[in-house]
Design a protein around this motif. Structure first.
Motif, PDB file in Angstrom:
ATOM      1  N   UNK A   1       9.599 -24.619   3.489  1.00  0.00           N
ATOM      2  CA  UNK A   1      10.182 -25.005   2.206  1.00  0.00           C
ATOM      3  C   UNK A   1       9.671 -24.140   1.065  1.00  0.00           C
ATOM      4  N   UNK A   2       8.559 -23.447   1.265  1.00  0.00           N
ATOM      5  CA  UNK A   2       7.981 -22.620   0.214  1.00  0.00           C
ATOM      6  C   UNK A   2       8.406 -21.163   0.382  1.00  0.00           C
ATOM      7  N   UNK A   3       8.639 -20.454  -0.729  1.00  0.00           N
ATOM      8  CA  UNK A   3       9.014 -19.035  -0.622  1.00  0.00           C
ATOM      9  C   UNK A   3       7.841 -18.190  -0.138  1.00  0.00           C
ATOM     10  N   UNK A   4       8.146 -16.987   0.327  1.00  0.00           N
ATOM     11  CA  UNK A   4       7.144 -16.048   0.804  1.00  0.00           C
ATOM     12  C   UNK A   4       6.265 -15.601  -0.358  1.00  0.00           C
ATOM     13  N   UNK A   5       4.960 -15.715  -0.228  1.00  0.00           N
ATOM     14  CA  UNK A   5       3.986 -15.344  -1.260  1.00  0.00           C
ATOM     15  C   UNK A   5       3.269 -14.100  -0.766  1.00  0.00           C
ATOM     16  N   UNK A   6       3.424 -12.964  -1.469  1.00  0.00           N
ATOM     17  CA  UNK A   6       2.942 -11.679  -0.981  1.00  0.00           C
ATOM     18  C   UNK A   6       2.392 -10.827  -2.131  1.00  0.00           C
ATOM     19  N   UNK A   7       1.828  -9.674  -1.810  1.00  0.00           N
ATOM     20  CA  UNK A   7       1.233  -8.780  -2.800  1.00  0.00           C
ATOM     21  C   UNK A   7       2.268  -7.786  -3.310  1.00  0.00           C
ATOM     22  N   UNK A   8       2.340  -7.639  -4.652  1.00  0.00           N
ATOM     23  CA  UNK A   8       3.205  -6.648  -5.283  1.00  0.00           C
ATOM     24  C   UNK A   8       2.381  -5.869  -6.312  1.00  0.00           C
ATOM     25  N   UNK A   9       2.940  -4.769  -6.806  1.00  0.00           N
ATOM     26  CA  UNK A   9       2.340  -4.008  -7.894  1.00  0.00           C
ATOM     27  C   UNK A   9       3.144  -4.285  -9.159  1.00  0.00           C
ATOM     28  N   UNK A  10       2.452  -4.393 -10.289  1.00  0.00           N
ATOM     29  CA  UNK A  10       3.114  -4.574 -11.572  1.00  0.00           C
ATOM     30  C   UNK A  10       2.808  -3.350 -12.423  1.00  0.00           C
ATOM     31  N   UNK A  11       3.869  -2.667 -12.901  1.00  0.00           N
ATOM     32  CA  UNK A  11       3.706  -1.470 -13.716  1.00  0.00           C
ATOM     33  C   UNK A  11       3.944  -1.834 -15.179  1.00  0.00           C
ATOM     34  N   UNK A  12       2.901  -1.650 -16.004  1.00  0.00           N
ATOM     35  CA  UNK A  12       2.977  -1.952 -17.426  1.00  0.00           C
ATOM     36  C   UNK A  12       3.756  -0.859 -18.153  1.00  0.00           C
ATOM     37  N   UNK A  13       4.082  -1.081 -19.426  1.00  0.00           N
ATOM     38  CA  UNK A  13       4.860  -0.103 -20.191  1.00  0.00           C
ATOM     39  C   UNK A  13       4.094   1.189 -20.438  1.00  0.00           C
ATOM     40  N   UNK A  14       2.759   1.144 -20.400  1.00  0.00           N
ATOM     41  CA  UNK A  14       1.970   2.370 -20.612  1.00  0.00           C
ATOM     42  C   UNK A  14       1.716   3.128 -19.312  1.00  0.00           C
ATOM     43  N   UNK A  15       2.268   2.659 -18.189  1.00  0.00           N
ATOM     44  CA  UNK A  15       2.148   3.354 -16.914  1.00  0.00           C
ATOM     45  C   UNK A  15       1.050   2.831 -16.002  1.00  0.00           C
ATOM     46  N   UNK A  16       0.152   1.995 -16.508  1.00  0.00           N
ATOM     47  CA  UNK A  16      -0.897   1.443 -15.655  1.00  0.00           C
ATOM     48  C   UNK A  16      -0.303   0.403 -14.712  1.00  0.00           C
ATOM     49  N   UNK A  17      -0.932   0.255 -13.566  1.00  0.00           N
ATOM     50  CA  UNK A  17      -0.464  -0.724 -12.585  1.00  0.00           C
ATOM     51  C   UNK A  17      -1.609  -1.613 -12.143  1.00  0.00           C
ATOM     52  N   UNK A  18      -1.251  -2.786 -11.663  1.00  0.00           N
ATOM     53  CA  UNK A  18      -2.235  -3.673 -11.055  1.00  0.00           C
ATOM     54  C   UNK A  18      -1.572  -4.463  -9.941  1.00  0.00           C
ATOM     55  N   UNK A  19      -2.376  -4.934  -9.023  1.00  0.00           N
ATOM     56  CA  UNK A  19      -1.901  -5.708  -7.876  1.00  0.00           C
ATOM     57  C   UNK A  19      -1.993  -7.195  -8.192  1.00  0.00           C
ATOM     58  N   UNK A  20      -0.988  -7.949  -7.763  1.00  0.00           N
ATOM     59  CA  UNK A  20      -1.008  -9.397  -7.905  1.00  0.00           C
ATOM     60  C   UNK A  20      -0.202 -10.003  -6.760  1.00  0.00           C
ATOM     61  N   UNK A  21      -0.302 -11.293  -6.614  1.00  0.00           N
ATOM     62  CA  UNK A  21       0.487 -11.988  -5.592  1.00  0.00           C
ATOM     63  C   UNK A  21       1.630 -12.709  -6.278  1.00  0.00           C
ATOM     64  N   UNK A  22       2.818 -12.679  -5.653  1.00  0.00           N
ATOM     65  CA  UNK A  22       4.013 -13.221  -6.281  1.00  0.00           C
ATOM     66  C   UNK A  22       5.049 -13.596  -5.229  1.00  0.00           C
ATOM     67  N   UNK A  23       6.053 -14.345  -5.645  1.00  0.00           N
ATOM     68  CA  UNK A  23       7.203 -14.626  -4.788  1.00  0.00           C
ATOM     69  C   UNK A  23       8.356 -13.676  -5.116  1.00  0.00           C
ATOM     70  N   UNK A  24       8.176 -12.823  -6.147  1.00  0.00           N
ATOM     71  CA  UNK A  24       9.199 -11.863  -6.549  1.00  0.00           C
ATOM     72  C   UNK A  24       9.286 -10.726  -5.537  1.00  0.00           C
ATOM     73  N   UNK A  25      10.473 -10.274  -5.230  1.00  0.00           N
ATOM     74  CA  UNK A  25      10.665  -9.104  -4.371  1.00  0.00           C
ATOM     75  C   UNK A  25      10.123  -9.296  -2.968  1.00  0.00           C
ATOM     76  N   UNK A  26       9.623  -8.191  -2.409  1.00  0.00           N
ATOM     77  CA  UNK A  26       9.037  -8.254  -1.078  1.00  0.00           C
ATOM     78  C   UNK A  26       7.707  -7.509  -1.082  1.00  0.00           C
ATOM     79  N   UNK A  27       6.965  -7.623  -0.017  1.00  0.00           N
ATOM     80  CA  UNK A  27       5.629  -7.029   0.110  1.00  0.00           C
ATOM     81  C   UNK A  27       5.640  -5.549  -0.276  1.00  0.00           C
ATOM     82  N   UNK A  28       4.763  -5.153  -1.205  1.00  0.00           N
ATOM     83  CA  UNK A  28       4.595  -3.758  -1.573  1.00  0.00           C
ATOM     84  C   UNK A  28       5.524  -3.232  -2.658  1.00  0.00           C
ATOM     85  N   UNK A  29       6.479  -4.024  -3.127  1.00  0.00           N
ATOM     86  CA  UNK A  29       7.388  -3.556  -4.181  1.00  0.00           C
ATOM     87  C   UNK A  29       6.654  -3.444  -5.509  1.00  0.00           C
TER      88      UNK A  29
END
Length: 73
Positions: free
Chosen positions: A5-33
């Motif tokens: 019943x719960x969506x897939x919870x996986x690790x993604x990268x988030x790219x900020x407007x200044x180009x820096x990125x960080x890793x977080x866990x989310x239900x958005x997208x798929x693993x590694x996006x």
């Protein structure tokens, strides 16, 4: 409780407007996006004391201003 019943919870990268990125866990997208943000805490006037202006990504700000032009904005 029902299985699956719960969506897939996986690790993604988030790219900020200044180009820096960080890793977080989310239900958005798929693993590694990578999620690219249009507005983040480093670029939004509400979080940085109003020292910067919003970028008009995709014409959204322009569309909003033209739609509500008569309301005193």
């Amino acid at each position: 409780m029902k299985n699956d019943t719960h969506p897939d919870y996986h690790t993604i990268s988030v790219k900020m407007t200044d180009g820096t990125t960080y890793q977080t866990r989310s239900t958005w997208g798929s693993e590694g996006e990578t999620m690219s943000l249009d507005i983040d805490p480093t670029s939004h006037p509400a979080w940085n004391g109003g020292s910067s202006r919003l970028m008009d990504a995709g014409g959204r700000v322009t569309k909003f201003k033209s739609k509500y032009a008569g309301l005193g904005f």
